[in-house]
Design an enzyme around this catalytic site. Structure first.
Site, short mmCIF file in Angstrom:
data_model
loop_
_atom_site.label_atom_id
_atom_site.label_comp_id
_atom_site.label_asym_id
_atom_site.label_seq_id
_atom_site.Cartn_x
_atom_site.Cartn_y
_atom_site.Cartn_z
N ASP A 90 13.64 -58.99 -52.89
CA ASP A 90 12.34 -59.61 -52.67
C ASP A 90 12.28 -60.19 -51.27
O ASP A 90 13.29 -60.24 -50.57
CB ASP A 90 12.02 -60.64 -53.75
CG ASP A 90 12.99 -61.80 -53.78
OD1 ASP A 90 13.83 -61.89 -52.88
OD2 ASP A 90 12.90 -62.61 -54.72
N ASP A 270 11.56 -58.37 -63.54
CA ASP A 270 12.78 -59.13 -63.24
C ASP A 270 12.56 -60.55 -63.69
O ASP A 270 11.43 -61.04 -63.73
CB ASP A 270 13.10 -59.11 -61.74
CG ASP A 270 12.28 -60.13 -60.98
OD1 ASP A 270 12.79 -61.25 -60.77
OD2 ASP A 270 11.13 -59.83 -60.61
#
Length: 376
Positions: A90, A270
């Protein structure tokens, strides 16, 4: 990267996502390895015991320590961690949001202070990609402007304008870098923002659809809104997200969240929940959650879940795990994390199988019918 939807059941999708490092069956749950490792587990646990095909690492944390240049010298995340399957990284935008007392967003990026030593840093759409090029992840997330919910319409409007602007900068920079031979096996996902404002989400999604991202994510949920608001927002934005690209719901969530959002067409998830809950003694089962700390498990010879085929359940009793937790034995963290992650990964497998045979609605009914909403 290649993505193919091979079966649909309603809006639920069964697909195959192929990167340079692994073939990933979707819908998929990605265990979170914030600093390049899933807490208490190593690469052998992830690949050989859990058979995870992809995990998430965090750009913010790897940038600050040990530094992406250090990781690059080890051969990127794959060489550094020895996990030879796929990594998604990310951008660090969520960490800037969660540490927002130390951050300031402007039109150029995010200025923040390190939680480690207080030093000042500035993330831009280009700089976070430069960091991810050095990390060598298979899927890179762009920088986005995340807002806490509830948010004023004016702040949501600013968020989507910045996110679209940063997305254009990121995709143009990625194309430029690939023309120079950098990141040729790395893929880039855009992030749709907009809070729980359906029109804002639609506007942002349509803008990102016009850019050649390899996949699209829904960001900015599970940050204070109700479950119903999350589900309704996902359902509202999904028709405006390209069906030919994988759809990723970031930072979500509970087992119920996974089922509800797979039903709505999400392919990737996630969340730290399975490992965080494991470390705190909350274990997931087919019939609900159990609190392994409870005194009622002291003399319990049964496995965590008699239906579970994980490494932990095939070997150890609730009584033993209760003892390990109370003794604060580090072995507990590994055994509990292996169980909870197996539960999550197996839940995704069961949903894939249900979609394949056109029985997702039946699967969902059975899922809820056997679960208790209370911690057992």
């Amino acid at each position: 990267m290649k993505f193919e939807v091979i079966k649909k059941d309603g809006n639920a999708r069964r697909g195959i996502l192929t990167t340079a490092h692994s073939v990933i069956q979707t819908p998929v749950f990605m265990p979170v390895g914030t600093v390049g490792a899933v807490k208490s587990l190593d690469a052998f646990d992830m690949s050989e015991i859990l058979d995870a095909k992809i995990i998430l690492a965090n750009t913010y944390h790897m940038y600050l320590r040990p530094g992406s240049k250090v990781v690059r010298e080890f051969g990127g995340l794959h060489g550094f961690s020895k996990f030879d399957r796929s990594f998604l990284t990310d951008s660090g935008g969520f960490q800037a949001f969660s540490l927002r007392s130390n951050t300031k967003n402007d039109d150029g990026g995010i200025k923040f202070k390190s939680h480690i030593d207080g030093s000042t840093h500035y993330f831009t759409p280009r700089s976070v990609l430069d960091t991810q090029y050095e990390l060598g992840s298979d899927i890179m997330m762009i920088l986005d402007d995340l807002v806490a919910l509830p948010a004023e319409p004016k702040r949501i409007d600013l968020s989507i304008k910045r996110t679209i602007k940063w997305a254009k900068e990121a995709i143009d920079y990625h194309k430029f870098m690939q023309s120079k031979g950098v990141g040729l096996q790395q893929n880039i996902f855009g992030i749709v923002q907009g809070g729980t404002d359906y029109e804002a989400r639609k506007f942002c999604a349509e803008a990102l659809n016009e850019m050649p991202f390899d996949g699209l994510a829904i960001g900015g949920l599970s940050v204070g809104e109700s479950n119903e608001a999350m589900y309704d927002t996902v359902e509202a934005v999904m028709p405006f997200m390209d069906e030919l690209r994988p759809r990723y719901l970031m930072g979500v969530g509970t087992p119920e969240d996974l089922v509800e959002n797979v039903e709505r067409g999400v392919d990737m998830f996630d969340c730290v929940m399975p490992t965080r809950n494991a470390r705190n003694g909350t274990l997931f089962t087919s019939f609900g959650k159990i609190n392994i700390k409870s005194a009622k498990f002291i003399n319990d010879h049964a496995p965590i879940d008699p239906q579970c085929q994980c490494y932990t359940c095939k070997r150890y009793s609730r009584g033993y795990l209760n003892h390990l937790f109370k003794a604060r034995e580090l072995t507990f963290f590994r055994l509990a994390s292996l169980h909870n992650l197996h539960y999550y990964l197996n839940l995704m497998k069961e949903m894939r199988e249900a979609i394949e045979v056109g029985e997702f609605a039946k699967f969902k009914r059975n899922f809820y019918a056997k679960r208790s909403t209370d911690e057992l």
